[in-house]
Design an enzyme around this catalytic site. Structure first.
Site, PDB file in Angstrom:
ATOM      1  N   ASN A  96      46.685   5.337  38.169  1.00  0.00           N
ATOM      2  CA  ASN A  96      45.820   4.357  38.810  1.00  0.00           C
ATOM      3  C   ASN A  96      46.661   3.119  39.125  1.00  0.00           C
ATOM      4  OD1 ASN A  96      43.935   2.312  39.426  1.00  0.00           O
ATOM      5  ND2 ASN A  96      42.377   3.251  38.139  1.00  0.00           N
ATOM      6  N   ASP A 118      39.947   2.906  50.492  1.00  0.00           N
ATOM      7  CA  ASP A 118      38.493   2.831  50.379  1.00  0.00           C
ATOM      8  C   ASP A 118      38.029   1.460  50.865  1.00  0.00           C
ATOM      9  OD1 ASP A 118      35.805   2.688  49.511  1.00  0.00           O
ATOM     10  OD2 ASP A 118      36.219   4.011  47.812  1.00  0.00           O
TER      11      ASP A 118
END
Length: 212
Positions: A96, A118
């Site tokens: 991440n 996103d």
């Protein structure tokens, strides 16, 4: 888009440590030792299935690339591309990238690519956008002086937000296109999403910004 789970993905990623780097936080400040040659390092945050970063590595052997992707069921496809291509100047990180300063020292990275991130369209989620000011601060902490961010999206709202965020942070706008595929830009390498969206008639937005 719903992500199809691949329960075997982790085992496959673990089988190829020459391509998928484990414990990247232990390599902070030492990334050039991971590659065959000491060269500038470019990273792609959210590398997905790896088409972009792999093709960039093929086109630019004088640059070392790191593709960062958190989803194992996605990055395993990027691994397949690397196995086939056998490129010495690209590695993958299955982590991440919420705080890239965990993995890189100041000046270790020359350029960051953000492709089709996103958009987090709801206002209350703005802090999650990869072009939000806290992320821009992280990028500044790992980039060389006057390091660059190259950004592509098909989402006009995210693009407009990002240009505003870049400007408010004090970044220098070097290039902007409101319709990349109908511009004179040369050498564009498409991501999987880019190809999909452009075939549907979506405009592709692109910008390049530099830290002062």
């Amino acid at each position: 888009m719903r992500l199809r789970n691949k329960p075997w993905a982790k085992d496959k990623l673990d089988q190829y440590p020459q391509y998928v780097i484990s414990g990247p936080e232990l390599l902070k400040g030492k990334w050039n030792g991971v590659f065959d040659k000491v060269q500038p390092i470019h990273i792609e945050i959210g590398t997905g299935r790896g088409r972009f970063v792999t093709e960039m590595a093929k086109a630019n052997p004088e640059i070392n690339y790191l593709g960062i992707e958190v989803q194992q069921s996605v990055i395993v496809t990027a691994l397949d591309r690397l196995i086939e291509a056998e490129l010495p100047n690209i590695k993958l990180l299955n982590v991440n990238a919420g705080d890239v300063t965990e993995f890189f020292e100041k000046g270790e990275v020359e350029r960051i690519y953000l492709n089709f991130s996103d958009p987090w369209p709801k206002s209350r989620h703005a802090k999650r956008r990869l072009t939000y000011k806290t992320f821009l601060k992280q990028y500044e902490e790992i980039l060389i002086n006057q390091g660059e961010i190259h950004f592509k999206t098909d989402n006009q709202g995210l693009f407009e937000y990002s240009l505003k965020s870049f400007s408010e942070y004090g970044l220098l706008l070097q290039y902007v296109s409101l319709d990349l595929h109908n511009s004179n830009f040369e050498g564009n390498i498409m991501t999987e999403y880019e190809e999909k969206f452009s075939k549907k008639g979506h405009r592709i937005f692109r910008s390049e910004v530099k830290y002062r």
